[in-house]
Each structure stands twice: as C-alpha cells, then as structure tokens.
Scaffold this motif. Structure first.
Motif, PDB file in Angstrom:
ATOM      1  N   ILE A   8       0.852  -1.176   0.000  1.00 34.47           N
ATOM      2  CA  ILE A   8       0.000   0.000   0.000  1.00 34.47           C
ATOM      3  C   ILE A   8       0.891   1.230   0.000  1.00 34.47           C
ATOM      4  CG2 ILE A   8      -0.208   0.163   2.523  1.00 34.47           C
ATOM      5  CD1 ILE A   8      -3.134   1.005   2.049  1.00 34.47           C
ATOM      6  N   SER A   9       0.489   2.226  -0.711  1.00 37.84           N
ATOM      7  CA  SER A   9       1.287   3.447  -0.802  1.00 37.84           C
ATOM      8  C   SER A   9       0.378   4.659  -0.766  1.00 37.84           C
ATOM      9  CB  SER A   9       2.121   3.458  -2.087  1.00 37.84           C
ATOM     10  OG  SER A   9       1.272   3.406  -3.227  1.00 37.84           O
ATOM     11  N   SER A  10       0.942   5.748  -0.272  1.00 34.58           N
ATOM     12  CA  SER A  10       0.259   7.034  -0.254  1.00 34.58           C
ATOM     13  C   SER A  10       1.012   7.965  -1.190  1.00 34.58           C
ATOM     14  CB  SER A  10       0.230   7.613   1.167  1.00 34.58           C
ATOM     15  OG  SER A  10      -0.411   8.876   1.169  1.00 34.58           O
ATOM     16  N   THR A  11       0.310   8.634  -2.078  1.00 32.51           N
ATOM     17  CA  THR A  11       0.971   9.427  -3.109  1.00 32.51           C
ATOM     18  C   THR A  11       0.434  10.854  -3.156  1.00 32.51           C
ATOM     19  OG1 THR A  11      -0.619   8.754  -4.819  1.00 32.51           O
ATOM     20  CG2 THR A  11       1.355   7.383  -4.524  1.00 32.51           C
ATOM     21  N   ILE A  12       1.242  11.718  -3.737  1.00 32.54           N
ATOM     22  CA  ILE A  12       0.885  13.104  -4.021  1.00 32.54           C
ATOM     23  C   ILE A  12       1.155  13.352  -5.497  1.00 32.54           C
ATOM     24  CG2 ILE A  12       1.503  15.520  -3.616  1.00 32.54           C
ATOM     25  CD1 ILE A  12       2.240  14.754  -0.775  1.00 32.54           C
ATOM     26  N   THR A  13       0.232  13.990  -6.180  1.00 31.05           N
ATOM     27  CA  THR A  13       0.423  14.293  -7.598  1.00 31.05           C
ATOM     28  C   THR A  13       0.615  15.794  -7.786  1.00 31.05           C
ATOM     29  OG1 THR A  13      -1.966  14.443  -7.956  1.00 31.05           O
ATOM     30  CG2 THR A  13      -0.917  12.311  -8.343  1.00 31.05           C
ATOM     31  N   ALA A  14       1.407  16.128  -8.782  1.00 29.67           N
ATOM     32  CA  ALA A  14       1.690  17.538  -9.077  1.00 29.67           C
ATOM     33  C   ALA A  14       2.236  17.625 -10.493  1.00 29.67           C
ATOM     34  CB  ALA A  14       2.691  18.110  -8.071  1.00 29.67           C
ATOM     35  N   THR A  15       2.455  18.831 -10.950  1.00 35.15           N
ATOM     36  CA  THR A  15       3.107  19.063 -12.235  1.00 35.15           C
ATOM     37  C   THR A  15       4.405  19.832 -12.000  1.00 35.15           C
ATOM     38  OG1 THR A  15       1.864  21.116 -12.588  1.00 35.15           O
ATOM     39  CG2 THR A  15       0.945  19.080 -13.522  1.00 35.15           C
ATOM     40  N   GLY A  16       5.336  19.669 -12.905  1.00 31.85           N
ATOM     41  CA  GLY A  16       6.624  20.347 -12.779  1.00 31.85           C
ATOM     42  C   GLY A  16       7.265  20.547 -14.130  1.00 31.85           C
ATOM     43  N   THR A  17       8.444  21.135 -14.109  1.00 34.01           N
ATOM     44  CA  THR A  17       9.198  21.427 -15.330  1.00 34.01           C
ATOM     45  C   THR A  17      10.564  20.772 -15.253  1.00 34.01           C
ATOM     46  OG1 THR A  17       8.074  23.561 -15.512  1.00 34.01           O
ATOM     47  CG2 THR A  17      10.067  23.254 -16.820  1.00 34.01           C
ATOM     48  N   ILE A  18      10.968  20.164 -16.359  1.00 37.52           N
ATOM     49  CA  ILE A  18      12.278  19.503 -16.419  1.00 37.52           C
ATOM     50  C   ILE A  18      13.352  20.534 -16.737  1.00 37.52           C
ATOM     51  CG2 ILE A  18      13.632  17.811 -17.703  1.00 37.52           C
ATOM     52  CD1 ILE A  18      11.068  16.198 -18.027  1.00 37.52           C
ATOM     53  N   GLU A  19      14.440  20.475 -15.953  1.00 40.56           N
ATOM     54  CA  GLU A  19      15.547  21.411 -16.126  1.00 40.56           C
ATOM     55  C   GLU A  19      16.872  20.663 -16.002  1.00 40.56           C
ATOM     56  OE1 GLU A  19      15.336  24.415 -13.188  1.00 40.56           O
ATOM     57  OE2 GLU A  19      13.459  25.296 -13.928  1.00 40.56           O
ATOM     58  N   PRO A  20      17.942  21.209 -16.598  1.00 38.74           N
ATOM     59  CA  PRO A  20      19.274  20.663 -16.313  1.00 38.74           C
ATOM     60  C   PRO A  20      19.649  20.955 -14.856  1.00 38.74           C
ATOM     61  CG  PRO A  20      19.273  22.035 -18.292  1.00 38.74           C
ATOM     62  CD  PRO A  20      17.966  22.259 -17.618  1.00 38.74           C
ATOM     63  N   VAL A  21      20.445  20.094 -14.258  1.00 37.96           N
ATOM     64  CA  VAL A  21      20.876  20.323 -12.880  1.00 37.96           C
ATOM     65  C   VAL A  21      21.736  21.574 -12.796  1.00 37.96           C
ATOM     66  CG1 VAL A  21      22.249  19.389 -10.991  1.00 37.96           C
ATOM     67  CG2 VAL A  21      20.707  17.890 -12.258  1.00 37.96           C
ATOM     68  N   THR A  22      22.659  21.748 -13.758  1.00 36.35           N
ATOM     69  CA  THR A  22      23.509  22.932 -13.800  1.00 36.35           C
ATOM     70  C   THR A  22      23.334  23.618 -15.147  1.00 36.35           C
ATOM     71  OG1 THR A  22      25.147  21.904 -12.346  1.00 36.35           O
ATOM     72  CG2 THR A  22      25.865  23.807 -13.614  1.00 36.35           C
ATOM     73  N   LYS A  23      22.945  24.879 -15.089  1.00 35.32           N
ATOM     74  CA  LYS A  23      22.749  25.670 -16.308  1.00 35.32           C
ATOM     75  C   LYS A  23      23.391  27.032 -16.091  1.00 35.32           C
ATOM     76  CE  LYS A  23      18.663  27.270 -17.227  1.00 35.32           C
ATOM     77  NZ  LYS A  23      17.246  27.360 -17.621  1.00 35.32           N
ATOM     78  N   VAL A  24      24.253  27.462 -17.015  1.00 35.64           N
ATOM     79  CA  VAL A  24      25.011  28.701 -16.865  1.00 35.64           C
ATOM     80  C   VAL A  24      24.686  29.642 -18.023  1.00 35.64           C
ATOM     81  CG1 VAL A  24      27.305  29.728 -16.685  1.00 35.64           C
ATOM     82  CG2 VAL A  24      26.873  27.482 -15.686  1.00 35.64           C
ATOM     83  N   ASP A  25      24.383  30.888 -17.677  1.00 37.76           N
ATOM     84  CA  ASP A  25      24.208  31.938 -18.679  1.00 37.76           C
ATOM     85  C   ASP A  25      25.552  32.634 -18.883  1.00 37.76           C
ATOM     86  OD1 ASP A  25      21.488  31.449 -18.986  1.00 37.76           O
ATOM     87  OD2 ASP A  25      20.950  32.806 -17.353  1.00 37.76           O
TER      88      ASP A  25
ATOM     89  N   LYS B 103      -7.710  -0.645  14.278  1.00 32.65           N
ATOM     90  CA  LYS B 103      -6.840   0.533  14.214  1.00 32.65           C
ATOM     91  C   LYS B 103      -6.242   0.570  12.820  1.00 32.65           C
ATOM     92  CE  LYS B 103      -2.844   2.707  16.452  1.00 32.65           C
ATOM     93  NZ  LYS B 103      -1.806   2.546  17.500  1.00 32.65           N
ATOM     94  N   VAL B 104      -6.419   1.700  12.136  1.00 27.85           N
ATOM     95  CA  VAL B 104      -6.011   1.785  10.732  1.00 27.85           C
ATOM     96  C   VAL B 104      -4.716   2.581  10.595  1.00 27.85           C
ATOM     97  CG1 VAL B 104      -8.384   1.602   9.961  1.00 27.85           C
ATOM     98  CG2 VAL B 104      -7.371   3.864  10.287  1.00 27.85           C
ATOM     99  N   GLY B 105      -4.039   2.338   9.472  1.00 27.76           N
ATOM    100  CA  GLY B 105      -2.810   3.059   9.168  1.00 27.76           C
ATOM    101  C   GLY B 105      -2.950   3.848   7.890  1.00 27.76           C
ATOM    102  N   VAL B 106      -2.101   3.544   6.925  1.00 30.68           N
ATOM    103  CA  VAL B 106      -2.070   4.278   5.659  1.00 30.68           C
ATOM    104  C   VAL B 106      -3.225   3.847   4.766  1.00 30.68           C
ATOM    105  CG1 VAL B 106      -0.670   4.741   3.602  1.00 30.68           C
ATOM    106  CG2 VAL B 106       0.425   4.470   5.821  1.00 30.68           C
ATOM    107  N   THR B 107      -3.762   4.790   3.998  1.00 31.97           N
ATOM    108  CA  THR B 107      -4.788   4.465   3.014  1.00 31.97           C
ATOM    109  C   THR B 107      -4.453   5.157   1.706  1.00 31.97           C
ATOM    110  OG1 THR B 107      -7.153   4.538   2.485  1.00 31.97           O
ATOM    111  CG2 THR B 107      -6.238   6.389   3.739  1.00 31.97           C
TER     112      THR B 107
END
Length: 395
Positions: free
Chosen positions: A44-61, A337-341
């Motif tokens: 059993i697992s508890s999850t959170i959903t969201a949206t995001g943007t992919i980026e390089p770890v290191t980016k230099v201007d 007694k309940v736990g994660v759902t």
C-alpha cells in the motif's frame, strides 16, 4: 377516431398490467446479497500528484562584461563544449586602443615619479643639513607621494584595460552543451548595469531534474529520498523514475494558492528528457510492503435491521473505526486501528488478522416496476417521447 382507438388500447394495456400486478402480489421479489473480501497481506502506498518542469541540474548563462561588436561565433545550438573553449570573440580595436592609452599614461606617471623621487631626495638631504625650511621639504615630499599614487593608479588602469581585452575572448565556463544562442556575428552588445546573456550552457543533459510545485496541503508529507515517478507528453507510454533531492522552504503565492518547490533528481541516460518539458509527477510519500490491508469501503459499511431483515442479528461495538464479519444472518463488528490508506485500500494495524472475511457492501437484485419488463410492440404504448410511443403516434 384514430386517437380514440389508441386511447382504448392504452386503457386495455393498463388493465392487463393491473391484472398481472394483482396476481404477482404487486412487486417482484428482490434478492439481497452481501459482498465480502478477505483481509490479506499486500502493498500500500500514499501518493501526491503535481506538475513540474524539467531542467538541467547545472545551467550557466554566459555573458560579456564589455561592450562591442561580436566578431566571431564558433558554436551553435546543441554544440558540445569543453571548459575554457573559445565560443566567441568580440572586436578588439577599441579595447586595444584603451590598453595602449593606459600603458602610455603609466609610462608618463613613471617618469613623473622618478623626477619627484629625485627632487624629494635632494630636498631631504638639504633639510637634514638645515639648509632649507621645513615648508619647502614638506612640499617636495607631498609632490613625491602624489606621484607615487598616480603611478599606482596608472598601473591599475593598465590591468583593467588588459582584463577588458581578455573579456573580448568569450570561453565556456563548464563542460556542457549549448542550449541557447542569443547573438549573431556582427551584432553589437552593450554591457551596462546588467550583463547581457549571449549563450546558455547546460552542464550534463544525462543528469536532469524536475522542479515540481506542491500544494501547501501536501507539502508536509514530502521528504528527501522519497521515490517519484513521472511522465511527459512527449513520451506518453514511458514512465520515468526519480528521487526527491530537495524541499525548498520559499513559498510561492499565485491567485491565493500557496505552493512550494520540490526538486526531483531525474537520470536521463537515453536523453529523452529535454529542458522545458512538463512532467506529471507522482511522489510516493509512504510505501509499505507485506502489511495487512482491507478494501476501504469495508470501513464504511454498517448493517441495520432494514438491510438484513427480521431474522438478522447485529453484534455491535463502540469504536471509531470498525469492520464487520458475517456468519449466517449474524453480523459482528470488530474494532480496528487503521494506518495508511490510498483511497481504495486501507492498512489494518490491529483488530483483525489475515484471512478474516469482512463485509464490504450490500447488493439488491430485482425490479419493482413491471413496466420495465413489458414487451415492446405496437399495441403497448411506451412513455411519452419514447421510441415505442413515437412509433404508435406516427402510424
């Protein structure tokens, strides 16, 4: 006359229905059944959903600290570059002229310093012998010190001019790939209060990250090291894996909605993930294996007399959470007694053991309205607007 004929047919049909209804006792018998499920070990697992943007770890201007004309550009989009590699050069004429002027001023300052130093040394000898006044000696010393400071200033001017000349050669600060090229050969750039960006370089596209915006109601469950899966529209059939590497404390408020940025490490060995892609993120805030689980709807089931009939028996207990078992017509409550759902399944910490069969819901079979089983034909008009009724009216 046609309308009257259909009225007589309808009256006759109602009479037939009434006779059938009388003979059958008025209602079709309904059958009540109860669905059950066994408490079992599972994941059993508890999850959170969201949206995001992919980026390089290191980016230099990469920019320039001097103004001028771009003379040569040696790279293009997606070019691989090494640290220190020349990627562009600016016109050097004005910068070289500034250096020559600074060097000339330095030479002049050096001559003045040499003269003032000799002048000062002579006046010092005369002053030590008491041949000149203290005022003349102080004037000579002051002019000497001023010449020294002027010389030092001219030295710094030469260093600055040399440094500016070196800025005309633009090199890559890191190993990486060119993501963006904002200038072309012959273009003039002005380095004023802000440094203009000429190139954007990503260090390593095989090591990407996702910056996800997590709602304030969910951020409390997000921790570093949690497993993450995400997908992108560019590859709808692929699921990518990652880990939470950072939970940033700075909130962002937009339209009265508060979110926090969560950084997710995303290995990208096959280079499918590209900077700027939108990621649909699932963060596993809790993952449990080999735990006792039951369907969540078992915790919502509660029997009553109307449901189980007069022969049924209910053995209830006072508890915040409970499940029910059924033996024959006897329903027995068990405090748990309940736990994660995760919504569909719920972890049971105590109260029942693996293999216990719990009631999840009630099902009733049978229809009360015999009209629903009436045959469809031209002599049995249907409800207004139905196909059967329209057929009769159009004949």
């Amino acid at each position: 006359m046609i309308k009257k004929k259909y009225i007589y047919i309808a009256i006759a049909a109602v009479a037939v229905i009434g006779l059938v209804n009388f003979c059958s006792g008025g209602k079709k018998e309904s059958k009540t059944t109860f669905s059950t499920a066994k408490a079992s070990l599972g994941e059993i697992s508890s999850t959170i959903t969201a949206t995001g943007t992919i980026e390089p770890v290191t980016k230099v201007d990469v920019g320039t600290q001097v103004s001028g004309i771009i003379d040569h550009i040696y790279v293009d989009y997606n070019s691989l570059v090494k640290k220190g590699q020349i990627i562009a050069e600016m016109d050097r004429k004005n910068l070289m002229s500034d250096l020559i002027t600074a060097q000339s001023n330095l030479a002049s300052a050096k001559s003045s310093l040499d003269y003032q130093e000799g002048y000062y040394n002579r006046y010092k000898t005369l002053y030590d012998k008491g041949l000149i006044s203290a005022n003349d000696f102080e004037n000579a010393r002051s002019q000497y010190y001023q010449a020294k400071e002027t010389y030092r200033s001219r030295q710094e001017s030469v260093k600055t001019a040399q440094q500016n000349l070196s800025y005309a050669t633009i090199t890559s600060p890191i190993d990486g790939v060119i993501l963006d090229k904002a200038v072309e050969e012959g273009q003039t750039v002005a380095a004023g209060f802000s440094t203009p960006t000429l190139f954007t370089i990503a260090q390593d596209l095989t090591d990407m990250r996702v910056i996800a915006d997590i709602d304030e109601a969910d951020i409390g469950g997000v921790k570093e090291g949690q497993r993450v899966t995400f997908s992108v529209d560019a590859y709808p059939d692929d699921t990518f894996e990652g880990l939470v590497t950072q939970v940033r404390q700075q909130p962002t408020t937009e339209s009265n909605v508060v979110t926090y940025e969560v950084v997710i490490g995303a290995p990208n060995q096959d280079l499918k993930l590209k900077p700027g892609l939108t990621a649909n993120v699932t963060i596993y805030t809790q993952e449990l294996k080999d735990v006792l689980v039951v369907p969540s709807k078992a915790l919502k089931f509660t029997p009553n007399k109307a449901m189980i009939g007069s022969d049924g028996k209910i053995n209830d207990v006072k508890a915040a959470k409970k499940v029910w078992t059924k033996e024959g017509n006897t329903f027995t409550a068990h405090a748990v007694k309940v736990g994660v759902t995760n919504g569909s399944m719920t972890q049971i910490l105590e109260g029942v053991s693996a293999g216990t069969e719990v009631v999840t819901e009630i099902k009733t079979e049978g229809e009360d309205d015999i009209l629903k089983e009436a045959p469809e034909n031209s002599f049995f008009p249907g409800p207004p607007g139905s196909r059967r009724n329209n057929k009769t009216e159009n004949e």
